[in-house]
Design a protein around this motif. Structure first.
Motif, short mmCIF file in Angstrom:
data_model
loop_
_atom_site.label_atom_id
_atom_site.label_comp_id
_atom_site.label_asym_id
_atom_site.label_seq_id
_atom_site.Cartn_x
_atom_site.Cartn_y
_atom_site.Cartn_z
N GLN A 183 30.81 55.31 13.86
CA GLN A 183 30.60 55.19 15.30
C GLN A 183 29.56 54.12 15.63
N LEU A 184 28.45 54.15 14.88
CA LEU A 184 27.38 53.18 15.13
C LEU A 184 27.86 51.75 14.89
N ILE A 185 28.62 51.56 13.81
CA ILE A 185 29.11 50.21 13.50
C ILE A 185 30.14 49.77 14.54
N ALA A 186 31.04 50.67 14.92
CA ALA A 186 32.06 50.31 15.92
C ALA A 186 31.39 49.89 17.23
N ASP A 187 30.33 50.59 17.63
CA ASP A 187 29.61 50.22 18.86
C ASP A 187 29.00 48.83 18.75
N ARG A 188 28.40 48.53 17.57
CA ARG A 188 27.79 47.22 17.39
C ARG A 188 28.84 46.11 17.39
N LEU A 189 29.97 46.38 16.73
CA LEU A 189 31.03 45.37 16.67
C LEU A 189 31.58 45.09 18.06
N SER A 190 31.65 46.13 18.88
CA SER A 190 32.17 45.97 20.24
C SER A 190 31.23 45.09 21.08
N LEU A 191 29.94 45.18 20.82
CA LEU A 191 28.98 44.32 21.53
C LEU A 191 29.13 42.87 21.06
N LEU A 192 29.37 42.71 19.77
CA LEU A 192 29.47 41.39 19.17
C LEU A 192 30.76 40.70 19.58
N ASP A 193 31.85 41.48 19.69
CA ASP A 193 33.18 40.93 19.93
C ASP A 193 33.90 41.82 20.96
N PRO A 194 33.45 41.75 22.23
CA PRO A 194 33.94 42.69 23.26
C PRO A 194 35.44 42.62 23.49
N LYS A 195 36.04 41.47 23.17
CA LYS A 195 37.48 41.30 23.36
C LYS A 195 38.27 42.32 22.53
N HIS A 196 37.70 42.74 21.41
CA HIS A 196 38.42 43.66 20.53
C HIS A 196 37.87 45.08 20.56
N ARG A 197 37.11 45.37 21.60
CA ARG A 197 36.53 46.71 21.72
C ARG A 197 37.59 47.81 21.59
N GLY A 198 38.73 47.61 22.26
CA GLY A 198 39.80 48.61 22.23
C GLY A 198 40.25 48.91 20.81
N ALA B 55 35.98 47.66 7.11
CA ALA B 55 37.35 47.13 7.07
C ALA B 55 38.29 48.05 7.85
N GLY B 56 38.04 49.36 7.79
CA GLY B 56 38.85 50.31 8.56
C GLY B 56 38.67 50.11 10.06
N ILE B 57 37.43 49.88 10.47
CA ILE B 57 37.14 49.69 11.90
C ILE B 57 37.74 48.37 12.40
#
Ligand code: ZN
Length: 293
Positions: A139-154, A38-40
């Protein structure tokens, strides 16, 4: 207006309206990990929590509504079969993408030749109880989420960084809070605190139950009684997810105190703060009972 124009408008309207809520639906098994996720994802979307009540993941059985939530998730984040033994079957059947954090950490350790945690803990599934390990998990979860939803990587990267700084501060705080009780022996309820004990060098001398899925045998209970009488155990901890009667009978006619320790934060409101509240409370519960000696 012609039919063709109307349908074009409709298509544009649908594209516009729906592109803003095509976020990934993320489902997290237990509250401490849900809190980090939820924080990420803060400001993007709220992840869903699978075990939202006070149940122990060691003894949980799935409800039909859980199966539905799993079926609709774009990503399921869980610890591993050592924790959520009720999940592997349905995850395989549902074919939904999922991350088992124990596997993820293990493959990261292999890649970086970092055998630190593998060595001391094997497959202890209570990995959130070390804030510095939680930083890596973030870090690992943030990387995975960025792959799943690249629009919100930032957003994911920025949130992950803030969260990691907050975890650093939490670690400093726990380090000094727990230092005075480091040497006092205690008995935890189940074998959940390996990461916490290794990080803060605490003096655990055993657990009330050996296996959260089974009852303790008579010989183990005799061993515990011996320990309590002969090693100056300051405190035995109960957990809200388990029946406390055994602990009460163990400390009868001894000077050993008992108190509650909750590794899951069962009663805390879910969200980005739950993790920090639960860790501070675990430290306070330990200190209050042990410092009293
Ligand atoms: Zn456990």
């Amino acid at each position: 207006m012609t039919h063709a124009r109307i349908s074009l408008h409709l298509v544009l309207l649908l594209l516009f309206c729906c592109s803003s809520w095509t976020h990934a639906a993320v489902l997290v098994s237990i509250k401490p990990i849900h809190s980090l996720v939820a924080g990420i994802m803060q400001g993007v979307e709220d992840p869903q929590l699978l075990l939202s009540g006070g149940q122990s993941p060691h003894r949980y059985t799935l409800k039909p509504s859980d199966a539905r939530n799993i079926q609709q998730a774009d990503l399921i984040i869980w610890i591993g079969p050592e924790m959520e033994s009720f999940l592997p079957r349905i995850l395989t059947a549902s074919e939904r993408p999922n991350i088992a954090l124990l596997d993820l950490l293990k493959s990261e350790n292999k890649a970086s030749h970092n055998h630190d945690h593998e060595d001391h803990a094997g497959r202890d599934p209570h990995l959130w109880l070390d804030p510095l390990l939680a930083k890596r998990v973030v870090q690992l979860i943030a990387d995975r989420l960025s792959l799943l939803d690249p629009k919100h990587r930032g957003s994911f990267e920025k949130n992950a960084l803030t969260l990691q700084q907050r975890l650093d501060r939490l670690h400093q705080e726990l380090e000094s809070r727990l230092a005075p009780v480091r040497t006092t022996p205690y008995i935890a309820f189940h074998d959940a605190y390996g990461y916490l004990e290794a990080r803060y060098r605490l003096n655990s001398v055993g657990t009330v139950i050996l296996d959260p899925e089974r009852l303790s045998g008579a010989r183990h209970i005799r061993d515990l009684q011996q320990k309590i009488r002969h090693t100056g155990v300051g405190c035995i901890f109960t957990e809200p997810q388990f029946e406390p009667r055994l602990v009460e009978s163990l400390i009868e006619d001894t000077a050993t105190r008992n108190a509650e320790l909750d590794p899951l934060g069962s009663d805390l409101p879910a969200g980005p703060d739950a993790y920090f509240q639960l860790m501070r409370r675990v430290a306070n519960q330990l200190v209050q009972c042990l410092a009293n000696k």
